[in-house]
Design a protein around this motif. Sequence first.
Motif, mmCIF file in Angstrom:
data_model
loop_
_atom_site.group_PDB
_atom_site.id
_atom_site.type_symbol
_atom_site.label_atom_id
_atom_site.label_comp_id
_atom_site.label_asym_id
_atom_site.label_seq_id
_atom_site.Cartn_x
_atom_site.Cartn_y
_atom_site.Cartn_z
ATOM 1 N N MET A 1 62.787 87.308 5.162
ATOM 2 C CA MET A 1 62.548 88.326 6.171
ATOM 3 C C MET A 1 62.080 89.617 5.497
ATOM 4 N N THR A 2 61.165 90.271 6.157
ATOM 5 C CA THR A 2 60.570 91.491 5.635
ATOM 6 C C THR A 2 61.423 92.702 5.991
ATOM 7 N N ASP A 3 61.605 93.600 5.034
ATOM 8 C CA ASP A 3 62.317 94.855 5.286
ATOM 9 C C ASP A 3 61.350 95.819 5.967
ATOM 10 N N VAL A 4 61.585 96.093 7.228
ATOM 11 C CA VAL A 4 60.683 96.937 8.014
ATOM 12 C C VAL A 4 61.204 98.365 8.163
ATOM 13 N N THR A 5 62.217 98.711 7.403
ATOM 14 C CA THR A 5 62.809 100.051 7.496
ATOM 15 C C THR A 5 61.784 101.167 7.332
ATOM 16 N N PRO A 6 60.857 101.088 6.378
ATOM 17 C CA PRO A 6 59.880 102.173 6.256
ATOM 18 C C PRO A 6 59.029 102.357 7.518
ATOM 19 N N LEU A 7 58.661 101.260 8.151
ATOM 20 C CA LEU A 7 57.874 101.357 9.383
ATOM 21 C C LEU A 7 58.707 101.975 10.501
ATOM 22 N N LEU A 8 59.937 101.515 10.654
ATOM 23 C CA LEU A 8 60.802 102.073 11.698
ATOM 24 C C LEU A 8 61.026 103.572 11.501
ATOM 25 N N THR A 9 61.218 103.976 10.268
ATOM 26 C CA THR A 9 61.429 105.395 9.967
ATOM 27 C C THR A 9 60.195 106.211 10.338
ATOM 28 N N ALA A 10 59.028 105.743 9.932
ATOM 29 C CA ALA A 10 57.784 106.461 10.223
ATOM 30 C C ALA A 10 57.510 106.513 11.728
ATOM 31 N N VAL A 11 57.723 105.402 12.407
ATOM 32 C CA VAL A 11 57.501 105.351 13.860
ATOM 33 C C VAL A 11 58.447 106.313 14.572
ATOM 34 N N ASP A 12 59.707 106.282 14.214
ATOM 35 C CA ASP A 12 60.685 107.150 14.876
ATOM 36 C C ASP A 12 60.385 108.628 14.631
ATOM 37 N N ARG A 13 59.987 108.971 13.420
ATOM 38 C CA ARG A 13 59.636 110.371 13.119
ATOM 39 C C ARG A 13 58.446 110.831 13.947
ATOM 40 N N PHE A 14 57.414 109.993 13.999
ATOM 41 C CA PHE A 14 56.220 110.362 14.748
ATOM 42 C C PHE A 14 56.518 110.442 16.240
ATOM 43 N N ALA A 15 57.270 109.489 16.749
ATOM 44 C CA ALA A 15 57.626 109.502 18.169
ATOM 45 C C ALA A 15 58.428 110.760 18.513
ATOM 46 N N ASP A 16 59.378 111.115 17.659
ATOM 47 C CA ASP A 16 60.170 112.330 17.893
ATOM 48 C C ASP A 16 59.284 113.569 17.865
ATOM 49 N N ARG A 17 58.317 113.572 16.965
ATOM 50 C CA ARG A 17 57.412 114.712 16.889
ATOM 51 C C ARG A 17 56.578 114.833 18.157
ATOM 52 N N LEU A 18 56.095 113.709 18.659
ATOM 53 C CA LEU A 18 55.332 113.725 19.904
ATOM 54 C C LEU A 18 56.191 114.221 21.060
ATOM 55 N N ARG A 19 57.420 113.767 21.111
ATOM 56 C CA ARG A 19 58.326 114.184 22.192
ATOM 57 C C ARG A 19 58.591 115.686 22.163
ATOM 58 N N ALA A 20 58.538 116.281 20.979
ATOM 59 C CA ALA A 20 58.861 117.704 20.821
ATOM 60 C C ALA A 20 57.656 118.625 21.034
ATOM 61 N N LEU A 21 56.463 118.064 21.079
ATOM 62 C CA LEU A 21 55.278 118.902 21.220
ATOM 63 C C LEU A 21 55.186 119.516 22.616
ATOM 64 N N PRO A 22 54.652 120.724 22.708
ATOM 65 C CA PRO A 22 54.436 121.319 24.024
ATOM 66 C C PRO A 22 53.286 120.617 24.751
ATOM 67 N N GLN A 23 53.271 120.758 26.042
ATOM 68 C CA GLN A 23 52.240 120.125 26.854
ATOM 69 C C GLN A 23 50.838 120.502 26.368
ATOM 70 N N SER A 24 50.659 121.748 25.964
ATOM 71 C CA SER A 24 49.330 122.183 25.526
ATOM 72 C C SER A 24 48.843 121.367 24.330
ATOM 73 N N ALA A 25 49.713 121.095 23.378
ATOM 74 C CA ALA A 25 49.320 120.298 22.216
ATOM 75 C C ALA A 25 49.077 118.844 22.606
ATOM 76 N N LEU A 26 49.890 118.337 23.504
ATOM 77 C CA LEU A 26 49.716 116.957 23.952
ATOM 78 C C LEU A 26 48.371 116.781 24.641
ATOM 79 N N THR A 27 48.006 117.722 25.490
ATOM 80 C CA THR A 27 46.749 117.589 26.225
ATOM 81 C C THR A 27 45.524 117.883 25.367
ATOM 82 N N ARG A 28 45.719 118.564 24.251
ATOM 83 C CA ARG A 28 44.592 118.831 23.346
ATOM 84 C C ARG A 28 44.287 117.652 22.430
ATOM 85 N N GLY A 29 44.984 116.586 22.557
ATOM 86 C CA GLY A 29 44.635 115.404 21.779
ATOM 87 C C GLY A 29 45.781 114.642 21.163
#
Length: 110
Positions: A1-29
């Motif tokens: 089985m493959t250790d996918v921890t690095p992918l999970l960590t990167a995905v969770d960080r990016f997802a959290d960052r997206l969730r924290a962005l203001p609407q203006s940044a989200l709509t700008r791309g």
Amino acid sequence: MTDVTPLLTAVDRFADRLRALPQSALTRGAAAEGLALARELAARAQRLEEPGGRPRTVPDAGVFAVGDQVAVTGHDLAEALRRTPEGARELADALALVEAAARGTGPAAG
């Protein structure tokens, strides 16, 4: 089985960052970039889980949902990679995709 921890960590960080962005940044791309990533992660997971099948497209659920879409599709792909013999090889490509998307949603995009 493959250790996918690095992918999970990167995905969770990016997802959290997206969730924290203001609407203006989200709509700008940032939301569009996140949705594109979620769609690619989902397609990769589906190709591993259903070889030869036609991947279903992640719908556009709005700018405020994109962080969750990245998280869900990233975790789905991680689980598919964990169970697949090709997982280790595919993991590096998936991780590079997430890291590239995260770089594109930096302070300049917000």
